[in-house]
Design an enzyme around this catalytic site. Sequence first.
Site, PDB file in Angstrom:
ATOM      1  CG  ASN A  80      48.854  43.816  40.562  1.00 37.07           C
ATOM      2  OD1 ASN A  80      49.390  44.914  40.461  1.00 37.07           O
ATOM      3  ND2 ASN A  80      47.534  43.682  40.756  1.00 37.07           N
ATOM      4  CG  ASP A  97      42.418  38.506  36.892  1.00 34.98           C
ATOM      5  OD1 ASP A  97      41.727  39.428  36.419  1.00 34.98           O
ATOM      6  OD2 ASP A  97      43.590  38.292  36.551  1.00 34.98           O
ATOM      7  CE  LYS A 134      52.097  34.493  59.860  1.00 36.36           C
ATOM      8  NZ  LYS A 134      52.514  33.097  59.866  1.00 36.36           N
ATOM      9  N   PRO A 164      34.448  40.366  40.152  1.00 31.05           N
ATOM     10  CG  PRO A 164      32.517  41.171  41.167  1.00 31.05           C
ATOM     11  CD  PRO A 164      33.897  40.703  41.476  1.00 31.05           C
ATOM     12  CG  LEU A 195      35.856  46.116  39.432  1.00 29.12           C
ATOM     13  CD1 LEU A 195      36.758  46.912  40.371  1.00 29.12           C
ATOM     14  CD2 LEU A 195      34.525  45.808  40.113  1.00 29.12           C
ATOM     15  CE  LYS A 242      42.510  40.750  28.599  1.00 27.39           C
ATOM     16  NZ  LYS A 242      43.386  41.071  29.740  1.00 27.39           N
ATOM     17  CE  LYS A 279      38.678  43.656  30.150  1.00 28.49           C
ATOM     18  NZ  LYS A 279      38.038  43.160  31.367  1.00 28.49           N
TER      19      LYS A 279
END
Length: 424
Positions: free
Chosen positions: A221, A292, A302, A322, A324, A355, A359
Amino acid sequence: MPAAPADPLAGKRLLLAVSGSIAAVKVPQLVSALVQRGAQVRCVLTPSAAQLVSASALASLSRNPCYVEADQWLASQPKPLHIELAEWAELVLVVPLSASSLARLVHGLADNLLASTLLASEAPRLLAAAMNTSMWHGPAVQRNWRLLQAEPGLLALEPASAGLLACDRRGAGRMREPAQLLLAAESLALHGANQDLKGLRLLISAGPSREALDPARFLSNPSTGRMGALMALAAQWRGAEVKLLHGPLQLDPAILEGLECHQFTSAADLELLLKQHQAWANGVVMAAAVADHRLQRPNPEKLSKTDLHQQLLQPEAWQTVPDLLQAMVVAKPQQQVLMGFCAHTGDGLAQAQAKLSQKGCDLLFANPIDQADAGFAAPTNKGWLLQQGAAPQQLGPCGKLELAHQLLSQLNRCLQDLNVPTGF
């Protein structure tokens, strides 16, 4: 268009005191950067420093006079120069701090213009030591450095622990780079030299994870890691003991000097580091941007474009990474505070509230990534800070270092509510 957040250094009156170390040759770069940020800069050179860097060059870069020893008792001065400079300065930067200037400062000597000005000043001070390795490790210098730490109102940065010095020696002694000194000056403008986190242990993660697809490709990302890295620096400058766990960063490595860093690449690497270090910390800040999903078995060779495309389309080839942060909530000691970060687009507050409940962390910062002044790679940031049992706080837009200080202050308040012991 909304106005850009004000630069904390804009308009600040900064006195840059330069003592006799070869590191003085880096000062023009720092002066130029401070002026570009809108600071008012005046410079003072010791006689030794004047042999290494030109007063004319610093005057030209700062757009102000650069003072040398001969200026101290000019008849044209309406008051003693060291008093005028000490009263004028809102921040004082001693860059570099030589062994001689260190000794003068801790023993209260006033035998030159720079030393007299420092003794007369009541402004917050940033001091960046620089000297030969043997000098730095010498008993007298180390004793003086310890005495300096007891002085209020200052942020003292010891030299980088390793590197090539001008004397061809390799080891401790090199001054921190201007990139970090500029951030430290900004931190001083924002928060002063208050050591309100002293005695606390903070574990902070930053940057992206990379999940291998094959030896040439990975899933990741756009996170640069800047937000988490600045939280680590700000926490250390406020007195905390800090460990930074970071993925591949898009930052100048010089700004991390002095931090204890542990690098990770994948989410599995970070998971292992968190298990190793979580119990050590009073507070944990999970600012890392973790993938994710990942391939169950990354390809050892490759793949061609066609083969890669076919594999990516197979649902059975993937597994969920998972959570974390949720795992840390389960494992956290009773007197530990966990702060999570979440990236969002659209209605971020509603998503973040869901969230936080899901969480179970103590604090959650919801970071919009679909707005120009926030999120990945932006110089500024904003969002919602949520806390269990409290109303959401809207923070920013502001610079990421300013936001780092705001988030750390809230983390500290949570730790105080838990009566977390410090200094252990």
